[in-house]
Design a protein around this motif. Sequence first.
Motif, short mmCIF file in Angstrom:
data_model
loop_
_atom_site.label_atom_id
_atom_site.label_comp_id
_atom_site.label_asym_id
_atom_site.label_seq_id
_atom_site.Cartn_x
_atom_site.Cartn_y
_atom_site.Cartn_z
N LYS A 1 27.35 30.33 -4.72
CA LYS A 1 27.16 29.85 -6.09
C LYS A 1 25.71 29.47 -6.29
N ILE A 2 25.00 30.19 -7.17
CA ILE A 2 23.57 29.97 -7.37
C ILE A 2 23.34 29.14 -8.63
N MET A 3 23.70 29.70 -9.78
CA MET A 3 23.61 28.98 -11.04
C MET A 3 24.46 29.71 -12.07
N GLU A 4 25.14 28.94 -12.90
CA GLU A 4 25.99 29.54 -13.93
C GLU A 4 25.70 28.89 -15.28
N LEU A 5 25.51 29.74 -16.29
CA LEU A 5 25.37 29.27 -17.67
C LEU A 5 26.68 29.61 -18.38
N GLU A 6 27.39 28.58 -18.81
CA GLU A 6 28.71 28.77 -19.38
C GLU A 6 28.71 28.43 -20.86
N HIS A 7 28.72 29.45 -21.71
CA HIS A 7 28.78 29.33 -23.17
C HIS A 7 27.78 28.28 -23.67
N VAL A 8 26.52 28.44 -23.28
CA VAL A 8 25.47 27.46 -23.58
C VAL A 8 25.01 27.59 -25.03
N ASN A 9 24.96 26.46 -25.72
CA ASN A 9 24.41 26.38 -27.08
C ASN A 9 23.31 25.33 -27.11
N LYS A 10 22.21 25.66 -27.79
CA LYS A 10 21.12 24.69 -27.93
C LYS A 10 20.43 24.91 -29.27
N GLY A 11 20.22 23.82 -29.99
CA GLY A 11 19.51 23.90 -31.26
C GLY A 11 18.73 22.63 -31.51
N PHE A 12 17.84 22.68 -32.49
CA PHE A 12 17.04 21.53 -32.85
C PHE A 12 17.00 21.41 -34.37
N ASN A 13 17.33 20.22 -34.87
CA ASN A 13 17.29 19.95 -36.31
C ASN A 13 18.06 20.99 -37.13
N GLY A 14 19.24 21.33 -36.64
CA GLY A 14 20.09 22.26 -37.38
C GLY A 14 19.77 23.72 -37.16
N ARG A 15 18.72 24.03 -36.42
CA ARG A 15 18.36 25.43 -36.16
C ARG A 15 18.86 25.83 -34.77
N THR A 16 19.61 26.94 -34.71
CA THR A 16 20.15 27.41 -33.44
C THR A 16 19.10 28.20 -32.67
N ILE A 17 18.85 27.80 -31.42
CA ILE A 17 17.89 28.50 -30.57
C ILE A 17 18.63 29.43 -29.60
N ILE A 18 19.67 28.92 -28.97
CA ILE A 18 20.49 29.72 -28.05
C ILE A 18 21.95 29.48 -28.43
N GLU A 19 22.70 30.56 -28.61
CA GLU A 19 24.09 30.43 -29.07
C GLU A 19 25.03 31.22 -28.15
N LEU B 1 9.35 14.39 -25.84
CA LEU B 1 10.02 15.69 -25.81
C LEU B 1 10.81 15.92 -27.09
N THR B 2 11.54 14.89 -27.55
CA THR B 2 12.33 15.00 -28.79
C THR B 2 11.42 15.28 -29.98
N LYS B 3 10.28 14.59 -30.03
CA LYS B 3 9.32 14.77 -31.13
C LYS B 3 8.77 16.20 -31.16
N ILE B 4 8.41 16.73 -29.98
CA ILE B 4 7.85 18.08 -29.91
C ILE B 4 8.91 19.12 -30.29
N LEU B 5 10.14 18.91 -29.83
CA LEU B 5 11.22 19.85 -30.16
C LEU B 5 11.50 19.85 -31.66
N ALA B 6 11.44 18.68 -32.30
CA ALA B 6 11.64 18.61 -33.76
C ALA B 6 10.53 19.33 -34.49
N GLU B 7 9.29 19.16 -34.01
CA GLU B 7 8.13 19.85 -34.59
C GLU B 7 8.29 21.36 -34.48
N LEU B 8 8.76 21.83 -33.30
CA LEU B 8 8.96 23.26 -33.06
C LEU B 8 10.02 23.83 -34.00
N ALA B 9 11.12 23.07 -34.19
CA ALA B 9 12.20 23.53 -35.07
C ALA B 9 11.70 23.67 -36.51
N ALA B 10 10.89 22.70 -36.97
CA ALA B 10 10.35 22.75 -38.33
C ALA B 10 9.43 23.94 -38.52
#
Length: 605
Positions: A291-309, A575-584
């Motif tokens: 077992k190396i690494m598993e990504l299981e139905h990963v979702n990630k977004g910032f400020n309502g914008r979906t980055i990975i679905e 980190l949260t501030k930068i991610l919000a800036e990136l989403a905008a």
Amino acid sequence: MTVGINRGRRVALVGVNGAGKSTLLKILSGQLNPTEGKAVRARDLRVGYLEQDPDFKSAVTISDYIFSEDNIQQQLIKRYEELLENDPDNSKAIEKIMEELSEVDAWEYEYKIKTILGRLDIHHLNQNIASLSGGQKKRLALARLLIEDPDLYILDEPTNHLDIDTIEWLEKLLTEGNKTILMVTHDRYFLDNVCNEIIEIDKGRIFTYAGNYGYFLEKKAEREANDEVQFQKNSNLLKKELEWMRRQPQARGTKSQARINSFYELEEKTKGAGPKAKVELSVKTARQGNKIMELEHVNKGFNGRTIIEGFDYVFKKGDRIGLAGKNGTGKSTLLNLITGNILPDTGEVVKGETTVLGYFHQAGITFKPDERVIDVVKNVAEFITMADGKMISASQLLTLFLFPPKKQHGFISNLSGGEKKRLQLMSILMKNPNFLILDEPTNDLDIDTLNVLEEFLTGYNGVLMLVSHDRYLLDKLTEQLFIMEGNGDVRIFNGNYSEYRNELEAEKAAAKQKSEAKPVQSTPTPAAVVPKKNKLSYKDQREYENLEGDIAKLEISIKNTNDKLNASGLGSDELTKILAELAALNSQLDEKSMRWLELTELIEG
């Protein structure tokens, strides 16, 4: 040293860091005078020189630097562009300057200049040069050189700070016509596609190869093999002569003196002619479980914008994955999820118990300026296990990475950019990672070191993830791509970068063929004919032209924000501030891109 460049030849200068490549370019461009000898050039030869760190002299704005005061066409184009940007409603002045441009047949030249500036993401001509980043300044210097189209192009690392699409455009531009080029580059595909002659500097000697990079590699290998044979012969003969010298009495005749002279000549030839030292990468890889690494139905977004679905992937032993996609599509987000720097909104990232991550990123390691090289290594480990199981000291490992004892005890601040990158790579490999992530690892490394790195990575038996603008590296080291397509989609492509590009080109060709095949239609009645809106209003035209600049500016902002995100030592609030800036920023980019597409359809309609 004697170097000659004939008209129409596209020459690459290669050699290890410190061999004198940039110095030779400065001499040939007239920036430096040689200590001995002279640089002779044809009369009235126009030379264009792209430095690694361009000097803009007295130019204040982009416009000041781009447009030559001695060129009438360029000055008219400058006034026209400045009117459009600063006073777009002044129709009388715009009409007048348009008439003047027509009188001197400058419209084709204006289109060429605009194409070059647009391709290199240069849009706001009244922007102050002092406000530009290092990458923007390098692109600006390249833009001026391409606009001037000199008789001789001298280019020092022209592909630095360019994305893959722009590099491929530059390749086509430089191979059009009968341009004469001398350049230094570490981008081997660019070198191979553009150059038809290679000049190598090796230990103060010049070797010329009439062919591309592939031909150079073949002939260089033959030369080094011959040199090695000759070196062994000279070494054996030198040993015999040395024994003879030691046996001889002090008083010698004429014949003996001739032999003594021959001995010293042979000693000089043999000195420094042995095999060239190179970086040795052979550290041990930690044992890897099932077992190396598993990504299981990963979702990630910032400020309502979906980055990975809904992304699923199970990493397997021997995976070699390239990460591709435009800036702002989520490459950094995916890497941060894998390394555990951020958590998914939903889904899971599960790391195997035996997985040891090694992350080489663009920002590099933050070294203390007063820290010594040897201390950086000892802070990781005093002794290191090599691939063959042998234990060596930190000092011995540094020597294998071409840090001699004097450098080992010197300060970090005295290292070159390439040496710092090498030290960063060594610090990561010392931890024996079995899951290696490399983000733009080729910057500041010479071709010889790159070849050694590739040789190591080719035999690396852990999982490899690679982010790079170096197409050669992607092709050689990856067998699969994660393509970040935006809107949360991650496409898995089985193949390397060239295979992916070939598939894209085939899709484009098929779409073009389909669009050109006109369907047979019955003639509509006059009442059914609706006139097309095939021209933009003046206001729409201005909006369309401004959108191109706005989009380019946003893409630069997104890249800079991504760079911040990759920086080490970020707190959770930051980190949260930068991610919000990136989403905008991404939201603004989507909005302006949609409007640009609407206006494009009106133009082409």
